[in-house]
Design a protein around this motif. Structure first.
Motif, PDB file in Angstrom:
ATOM      1  N   ASN A   1       0.826  -1.200   0.000  1.00 58.34           N
ATOM      2  CA  ASN A   1       0.000   0.000   0.000  1.00 58.34           C
ATOM      3  C   ASN A   1       0.867   1.259   0.000  1.00 58.34           C
ATOM      4  N   THR A   2       1.987   1.209   0.753  1.00 60.53           N
ATOM      5  CA  THR A   2       2.891   2.363   0.778  1.00 60.53           C
ATOM      6  C   THR A   2       3.511   2.604  -0.587  1.00 60.53           C
ATOM      7  N   THR A   3       3.922   1.515  -1.234  1.00 60.95           N
ATOM      8  CA  THR A   3       4.498   1.649  -2.571  1.00 60.95           C
ATOM      9  C   THR A   3       3.481   2.187  -3.568  1.00 60.95           C
ATOM     10  N   THR A   4       2.253   1.690  -3.469  1.00 60.40           N
ATOM     11  CA  THR A   4       1.209   2.168  -4.375  1.00 60.40           C
ATOM     12  C   THR A   4       0.943   3.659  -4.175  1.00 60.40           C
ATOM     13  N   ALA A   5       0.894   4.124  -2.915  1.00 59.98           N
ATOM     14  CA  ALA A   5       0.680   5.550  -2.647  1.00 59.98           C
ATOM     15  C   ALA A   5       1.838   6.385  -3.184  1.00 59.98           C
ATOM     16  N   ALA A   6       3.073   5.879  -3.024  1.00 57.82           N
ATOM     17  CA  ALA A   6       4.225   6.611  -3.560  1.00 57.82           C
ATOM     18  C   ALA A   6       4.175   6.676  -5.078  1.00 57.82           C
TER      19      ALA A   6
ATOM     20  N   ARG B   1       1.503   6.656  -6.891  1.00 61.33           N
ATOM     21  CA  ARG B   1       0.466   7.634  -7.260  1.00 61.33           C
ATOM     22  C   ARG B   1       1.009   9.061  -7.174  1.00 61.33           C
ATOM     23  N   ARG B   2       1.754   9.351  -6.101  1.00 53.24           N
ATOM     24  CA  ARG B   2       2.314  10.701  -5.956  1.00 53.24           C
ATOM     25  C   ARG B   2       3.308  11.000  -7.070  1.00 53.24           C
ATOM     26  N   ASN B   3       4.168  10.025  -7.385  1.00 51.34           N
ATOM     27  CA  ASN B   3       5.134  10.245  -8.463  1.00 51.34           C
ATOM     28  C   ASN B   3       4.432  10.456  -9.803  1.00 51.34           C
ATOM     29  N   TRP B   4       3.397   9.665 -10.070  1.00 51.07           N
ATOM     30  CA  TRP B   4       2.655   9.815 -11.320  1.00 51.07           C
ATOM     31  C   TRP B   4       1.943  11.163 -11.373  1.00 51.07           C
ATOM     32  N   ALA B   5       1.365  11.587 -10.233  1.00 49.13           N
ATOM     33  CA  ALA B   5       0.715  12.903 -10.193  1.00 49.13           C
ATOM     34  C   ALA B   5       1.726  14.014 -10.435  1.00 49.13           C
ATOM     35  N   THR B   6       2.942  13.868  -9.880  1.00 50.80           N
ATOM     36  CA  THR B   6       3.985  14.865 -10.108  1.00 50.80           C
ATOM     37  C   THR B   6       4.366  14.948 -11.583  1.00 50.80           C
ATOM     38  N   LEU B   7       4.495  13.798 -12.235  1.00 49.88           N
ATOM     39  CA  LEU B   7       4.829  13.777 -13.659  1.00 49.88           C
ATOM     40  C   LEU B   7       3.741  14.438 -14.503  1.00 49.88           C
TER      41      LEU B   7
END
Length: 290
Positions: free
Chosen positions: A7-12, A14-20
């Motif tokens: 779950n932590t990896t998935t949230a990270a 998502r944040r990286n994809w949102a940043t891109l």
């Protein structure tokens, strides 16, 4: 443990994809803002002059320190007064919109139409409405010599009224969007538990709508601080806000006034960055943001 790590990896991710996804819009904006403010700062310090030798100097700030301080105080006063009024009216507008009745729909349509009106057109309309020979004076039959100086007067009433009118519609629509998406189910649950309207507004709706209210009010504050057309059209010639001072000095026939114009612009940008930083710092400390 594997589920928690996953779950932590998935949230990270998502944040990286949102940043891109944000980068294509963020990079040009940062380039324009940093480049513009940097060029103005260099010009205000004498490192990028239009005429004369390159020489590091703070004369653009110290030479007009009294006018800069006076202009900064006036700009902050106008921005604070108009933003506070706009925030109060905007929250009331949002509550009417969320009500879902015919009145709420009319208010929503009126607010959406108000947002599209340019500030210059709004300033002209407010001037025609509040001037000593304007619409209100004629409707109430008050002679021009007895009508208060609302346009170009000592209290900048017309300027504050125009900014508050325009920005209240913007704040109302932003807050209403938050209330309709995030708060509706909590408000219904509180009503089912017996909470009255005032308690639901105080303990449910307002805390959950606070981030949207703070961000939209900050946008309105920064815009008002850096806008010149309304104050230039409806305000006094002296003292003048920072934005009007910067425009006047920039359009001066004397090229040596450009560093002073840049100094006024840099001061406006620094205050804007400070206000935005304080807003996000305060929001990150709230439970709703977390």
């Amino acid at each position: 443990m594997p589920n928690a790590r996953q779950n932590t990896t998935t949230a990270a991710d998502r944040r990286n994809w949102a940043t891109l996804l944000v980068l294509p819009a963020l990079i040009p904006a940062v380039f324009v803002v940093v480049g513009g403010v940097g060029a103005a700062a260099l010009q205000s310090l004498g490192l990028m002059p239009l005429a004369g030798p390159v020489r590091l100097s703070v004369d653009a700030y110290t030479g007009q320190s009294g006018d800069l301080i006076r202009a900064l105080g006036l700009s902050l006063a106008l921005a604070v007064a108009s933003t506070v009024i706009a925030a109060v009216v905007g929250v009331g507008t949002a509550l009417l919109i969320v009500g879902g009745r015919r009145c709420g729909r009319i208010v929503a349509l009126t607010s959406a139409a108000t947002v599209t009106v340019p500030h210059l057109v709004g300033a002209a309309a407010v001037g025609l409405l509040l001037a000593d020979s304007g619409v209100l004076a004629r409707v109430f039959g008050v002679p021009a010599e007895l009508w208060p100086s609302l346009v170009g007067g000592p209290w900048w009433v017309a300027v504050v009224a125009e900014y508050a009118w325009k920005e209240s519609a913007f704040i109302g629509l932003v807050v209403a969007g938050t209330l309709l998406t995030r708060v509706a189910r909590f408000d219904e649950a509180a009503a089912m538990l017996g909470a009255g309207r005032w308690n639901r507004f105080r303990f449910v709706m307002l805390p959950l709508a606070l981030p949207a209210l703070a961000i939209s009010s900050t946008i309105a504050f920064v815009y008002t601080l850096g806008s010149y057309e309304v104050a230039w059209l409806l305000g006094r010639t002296y003292p003048e806000p920072l934005a009007v001072m910067a425009l006047r000095l920039f359009n001066s026939v004397t090229l040596t006034a450009r560093p002073e114009a840049a100094a006024a612009g840099v001061l406006t940008a620094l205050v804007s960055f400070l206000i935005v930083g304080l807003c996000f710092w305060a929001l990150r400390r709230t439970a709703v943001w977390r």
